[in-house]
Scaffold this active site. Structure first.
Site, PDB file in Angstrom:
ATOM      1  N   LYS A  18       0.838  -1.209   0.000  1.00 49.80           N
ATOM      2  CA  LYS A  18       0.000   0.000   0.000  1.00 49.80           C
ATOM      3  C   LYS A  18       0.870   1.255   0.000  1.00 49.80           C
ATOM      4  CE  LYS A  18      -1.809   1.917   3.659  1.00 49.80           C
ATOM      5  NZ  LYS A  18      -2.594   2.214   4.869  1.00 49.80           N
TER       6      LYS A  18
ATOM      7  N   ASP B 242      -6.501   1.226   1.071  1.00 49.03           N
ATOM      8  CA  ASP B 242      -6.565   1.482   2.508  1.00 49.03           C
ATOM      9  C   ASP B 242      -7.932   1.036   3.009  1.00 49.03           C
ATOM     10  OD1 ASP B 242      -8.351   3.432   1.649  1.00 49.03           O
ATOM     11  OD2 ASP B 242      -7.495   5.016   2.897  1.00 49.03           O
TER      12      ASP B 242
END
Length: 266
Positions: free
Chosen positions: A136, A154
């Site tokens: 991420k 997220d």
């Protein structure tokens, strides 16, 4: 459209139908959130990497309150590699989990010095091999510091793509690859920002503003939150809350002044 009708409408959706709907929703998100951007403050790739590491388990607003002093004192990988642990922990304490974050930043600095000449690399494989940087974080860095398209999964992105019916999956990596099949690569980075903006301002975790959402006609989860305009408008957040109401065909006067003035959109 009732919530039951919304759910039934998409039960027999084909893969190509899902792709078309996803791309249409992405276009509407572009119109809904023209101000979407990375909400972490940074001026170079290393600063973005550090800010993203610090953003774990806290808000971007809190990180942006800490980083000016941090970036003034620590400007290079060598600075982090040689950092005094106690001094760095003191600076990072407001972000939470400050001991672990301090450890990550010191190790990141050391790894950059040892393996990359002190310069943050610009490939996914090299980034994820660094301390404190997962997939991420790497996609945030690639998309916003290096201009390489990336999907940032997220908590908001995971929640919304499931609600949208784009995916039925909780694993971030699987979500990333599934969404990549739906949306053109050139749009990945900005799509991530727009979905995150939408999750923070409209499609909240506990009570989404379904009745004041521009995506309502295309969303199989319509009705998860209040569908009445007055109740939904009260849930909108951010400086453009009233503009979001107008975009959804809702009277902007229904949006409380406090929602517009709120400085922190978690």
């Amino acid at each position: 459209m009732t919530p039951v009708a919304a759910a039934k409408r998409f039960t027999a959706e084909t893969p190509i139908g899902r792709k078309r709907r996803a791309r249409k929703m992405a276009r509407v998100l572009t119109e809904t959130h023209p101000d979407a951007h990375c909400e972490l403050d940074f001026t170079n790739p290393l600063e973005l990497a550090v800010a993203t590491i610090l953003s774990a388990q806290t808000t971007d607003v809190r990180v942006n309150q800490v980083t000016p002093a941090l970036f003034k004192q620590y400007q290079t990988a060598a600075d982090y590699a040689a950092a005094d642990r106690t001094a760095l922990e003191t600076l990072l304490k407001p972000t939470g989990f400050f001991r672990a974050k301090t450890d990550s930043l010191i190790k990141l600095g050391q790894a950059l010095i040892e393996k990359h000449g002190g310069v943050l690399p610009a490939t996914l494989a090299e980034l994820v091999a660094l301390p404190g940087i997962g997939r991420k974080t790497a996609n945030v860095i690639l998309g916003n510091a290096f201009g390489v398209p990336g999907i940032t999964v997220d908590t908001h992105f995971r929640r919304l793509t499931n609600r949208f019916g784009w995916v039925a999956e909780e694993d971030p990596v699987k979500i990333e690859f599934l969404v990549a099949e739906l949306i053109e690569k050139r749009d990945w980075t900005m799509l991530s920002h727009r979905i995150i903006f939408h999750g923070r301002r409209v499609c909240h975790a506990r009570k989404p503003a379904c009745g004041a959402c521009t995506l309502a006609p295309m969303c199989p989860s319509y009705g998860t939150g209040p569908t009445e305009a007055a109740a939904a408008a009260k849930l909108l957040k951010g400086p453009r809350a009233r503009e979001l109401a107008v975009a959804a065909g809702v009277d902007p006067e229904l949006v409380p002044a406090a929602a517009v003035a709120a400085p922190d959109v978690p």
